[in-house]
Motif scaffolding. Sequence first.
Motif, PDB file in Angstrom:
ATOM      1  N   GLY A  67      82.360  63.228  44.926  1.00  0.00           N
ATOM      2  CA  GLY A  67      82.484  62.868  46.329  1.00  0.00           C
ATOM      3  C   GLY A  67      83.905  62.938  46.838  1.00  0.00           C
ATOM      4  O   GLY A  67      84.204  62.448  47.934  1.00  0.00           O
ATOM      5  N   THR A  68      84.808  63.556  46.057  1.00  0.00           N
ATOM      6  CA  THR A  68      86.223  63.574  46.428  1.00  0.00           C
ATOM      7  C   THR A  68      86.470  64.249  47.777  1.00  0.00           C
ATOM      8  O   THR A  68      87.319  63.812  48.549  1.00  0.00           O
ATOM      9  CB  THR A  68      87.065  64.266  45.341  1.00  0.00           C
ATOM     10  N   GLY A  69      85.720  65.316  48.067  1.00  0.00           N
ATOM     11  CA  GLY A  69      85.904  65.982  49.353  1.00  0.00           C
ATOM     12  C   GLY A  69      85.560  65.079  50.521  1.00  0.00           C
ATOM     13  O   GLY A  69      86.212  65.121  51.571  1.00  0.00           O
ATOM     14  N   ASN A  82      77.462  52.481  58.560  1.00  0.00           N
ATOM     15  CA  ASN A  82      76.795  53.535  59.332  1.00  0.00           C
ATOM     16  C   ASN A  82      77.316  54.930  59.012  1.00  0.00           C
ATOM     17  O   ASN A  82      76.977  55.898  59.692  1.00  0.00           O
ATOM     18  CB  ASN A  82      76.871  53.256  60.839  1.00  0.00           C
ATOM     19  N   VAL A  83      78.138  55.029  57.970  1.00  0.00           N
ATOM     20  CA  VAL A  83      78.621  56.341  57.525  1.00  0.00           C
ATOM     21  C   VAL A  83      78.698  56.323  56.001  1.00  0.00           C
ATOM     22  O   VAL A  83      79.256  55.403  55.407  1.00  0.00           O
ATOM     23  CB  VAL A  83      79.982  56.697  58.164  1.00  0.00           C
ATOM     24  N   VAL A  84      78.108  57.352  55.368  1.00  0.00           N
ATOM     25  CA  VAL A  84      78.018  57.358  53.907  1.00  0.00           C
ATOM     26  C   VAL A  84      78.243  58.761  53.378  1.00  0.00           C
ATOM     27  O   VAL A  84      77.794  59.746  53.960  1.00  0.00           O
ATOM     28  CB  VAL A  84      76.649  56.809  53.444  1.00  0.00           C
ATOM     29  N   GLY A  85      78.981  58.825  52.278  1.00  0.00           N
ATOM     30  CA  GLY A  85      79.156  60.075  51.559  1.00  0.00           C
ATOM     31  C   GLY A  85      78.495  59.971  50.198  1.00  0.00           C
ATOM     32  O   GLY A  85      78.257  58.863  49.686  1.00  0.00           O
ATOM     33  N   PHE A  86      78.192  61.121  49.604  1.00  0.00           N
ATOM     34  CA  PHE A  86      77.506  61.148  48.312  1.00  0.00           C
ATOM     35  C   PHE A  86      78.316  61.948  47.300  1.00  0.00           C
ATOM     36  O   PHE A  86      78.765  63.059  47.585  1.00  0.00           O
ATOM     37  CB  PHE A  86      76.122  61.780  48.452  1.00  0.00           C
ATOM     38  N   GLY A  87      78.474  61.369  46.109  1.00  0.00           N
ATOM     39  CA  GLY A  87      79.109  62.055  45.001  1.00  0.00           C
ATOM     40  C   GLY A  87      78.201  62.021  43.788  1.00  0.00           C
ATOM     41  O   GLY A  87      77.153  61.368  43.800  1.00  0.00           O
ATOM     42  N   GLU A  88      78.583  62.742  42.749  1.00  0.00           N
ATOM     43  CA  GLU A  88      77.746  62.825  41.552  1.00  0.00           C
ATOM     44  C   GLU A  88      78.607  62.992  40.311  1.00  0.00           C
ATOM     45  O   GLU A  88      79.754  63.409  40.384  1.00  0.00           O
ATOM     46  CB  GLU A  88      76.767  63.997  41.660  1.00  0.00           C
ATOM     47  N   LEU A 100      75.731  58.603  59.762  1.00  0.00           N
ATOM     48  CA  LEU A 100      76.481  59.827  59.506  1.00  0.00           C
ATOM     49  C   LEU A 100      76.438  60.092  58.008  1.00  0.00           C
ATOM     50  O   LEU A 100      76.638  59.183  57.203  1.00  0.00           O
ATOM     51  CB  LEU A 100      77.944  59.694  59.922  1.00  0.00           C
ATOM     52  N   ILE A 101      76.226  61.350  57.633  1.00  0.00           N
ATOM     53  CA  ILE A 101      76.163  61.726  56.230  1.00  0.00           C
ATOM     54  C   ILE A 101      77.303  62.682  55.928  1.00  0.00           C
ATOM     55  O   ILE A 101      77.380  63.776  56.510  1.00  0.00           O
ATOM     56  CB  ILE A 101      74.815  62.404  55.888  1.00  0.00           C
ATOM     57  N   LEU A 102      78.216  62.271  55.047  1.00  0.00           N
ATOM     58  CA  LEU A 102      79.330  63.118  54.635  1.00  0.00           C
ATOM     59  C   LEU A 102      78.874  63.958  53.447  1.00  0.00           C
ATOM     60  O   LEU A 102      78.440  63.422  52.425  1.00  0.00           O
ATOM     61  CB  LEU A 102      80.534  62.264  54.239  1.00  0.00           C
ATOM     62  N   ILE A 103      78.969  65.279  53.588  1.00  0.00           N
ATOM     63  CA  ILE A 103      78.513  66.192  52.548  1.00  0.00           C
ATOM     64  C   ILE A 103      79.701  66.678  51.734  1.00  0.00           C
ATOM     65  O   ILE A 103      80.674  67.207  52.280  1.00  0.00           O
ATOM     66  CB  ILE A 103      77.770  67.398  53.157  1.00  0.00           C
ATOM     67  N   ASP A 104      79.617  66.509  50.424  1.00  0.00           N
ATOM     68  CA  ASP A 104      80.693  66.909  49.520  1.00  0.00           C
ATOM     69  C   ASP A 104      80.525  68.386  49.146  1.00  0.00           C
ATOM     70  O   ASP A 104      80.306  69.221  50.011  1.00  0.00           O
ATOM     71  CB  ASP A 104      80.697  65.991  48.301  1.00  0.00           C
ATOM     72  N   GLY A 105      80.602  68.705  47.876  1.00  0.00           N
ATOM     73  CA  GLY A 105      80.678  70.089  47.438  1.00  0.00           C
ATOM     74  C   GLY A 105      79.364  70.710  47.011  1.00  0.00           C
ATOM     75  O   GLY A 105      78.307  70.462  47.594  1.00  0.00           O
ATOM     76  N   PHE A 106      79.430  71.517  45.959  1.00  0.00           N
ATOM     77  CA  PHE A 106      78.324  72.371  45.544  1.00  0.00           C
ATOM     78  C   PHE A 106      77.074  71.572  45.193  1.00  0.00           C
ATOM     79  O   PHE A 106      75.972  71.884  45.660  1.00  0.00           O
ATOM     80  CB  PHE A 106      78.781  73.207  44.349  1.00  0.00           C
ATOM     81  N   ILE A 107      77.222  70.521  44.391  1.00  0.00           N
ATOM     82  CA  ILE A 107      76.053  69.755  43.937  1.00  0.00           C
ATOM     83  C   ILE A 107      75.421  69.016  45.115  1.00  0.00           C
ATOM     84  O   ILE A 107      74.203  69.053  45.305  1.00  0.00           O
ATOM     85  CB  ILE A 107      76.434  68.739  42.841  1.00  0.00           C
TER      86      ILE A 107
END
Length: 337
Positions: A309-311, A160-166, A250-257
């Motif tokens: 997605g490190t942040g 129920n909680v996910v972050g996104f990296g690229e 919940l959506i964890l937002i990383d950096g610029f991209i």
Amino acid sequence: MTFTATSLATAVRRRIDNKTKPLGALGRLEELALQIALIQQTETPKLTNPHLLVFAGDHGLTAEGVSAYPADVTYGMVRNFIAGGAAINLFCRQNGLKLLVCDVGVNETFEENTESFVKYKIRPGTRNMRYEPAMIPDECEAALDAGKILINGVCYRDCNVVGFGEMGIGNTSSASLLMHRLTGLPLTECVGRGTGLDDAGLAHKLAVLQDIADRYAHLTAPMDLLAAMGGLEIAAIVGGMLQAADNGMLILIDGFIATAALLVAQAINSAVRQHCIFCHQSDETGHRLMLNRLEARPLLDLGLRLGEGTGCALAYPLVQAAVTMLNDMATMDSLAG
């Protein structure tokens, strides 16, 4: 119990204020706990099976020399993710997130088959957007679908909680162009050094991106902008964010991209924004301005500009701390008893 948004916020604030501490003493953690409770629509939120999804794709625009690194670094870094040696692997292991890497457009073939690596290749990299749109509409839609499918897959496993990296050499160029068009800020304020361009390289990158911005100045719809100037990995993140919001995650937002992807997702469905926890402020030029436009306060400011997605992974313990405080910290009432 059924709450309205106002009554739930009041109830959660009352619970936080009754904890064994001075009013407001836990600062941003109290705000974060309230936000999570409102996203999950409960006084007692929980975090289950957290995941970090990293989407990878190459960019045809790298032929124009907009990155300090060659395009084949994308392939090498994805191999590093698969082998477990990248920063995101370490931080996910340390903080209890499951990492899932997806190839949506790397210009190489992977032989690996592991539980944490998914092949969903739409095409081997985008086209050179300086001369033609990066993706045709069907490819852009397919990349969105890849993100949605992966989100539904992890949601099925009680996440129920996910972050996104690229990962995609050249993708700060796509992010800068999307930021420029979706915020209206001057391109000069949106373009940064990416992977470490020198002054001459930055000037060249800006000139190339101005050509592209002019070429697609007639486009206004978010999906048209994404197809023309985006990346396959960015489109997959957009799809993932849209689906995660639909699923109440919940959506964890990383950096610029990732934040540029959010600008697109929010333009498609404004409800996505309320599900977002902004994890850090990137050192990449433009990210602070993007966050300001979103009225977002990131949890961390560590000078990061790595992506992957490190942040998200680094900030996740703060998300856990906020939920633990709300659910488990003693109350003043219990002391009185």
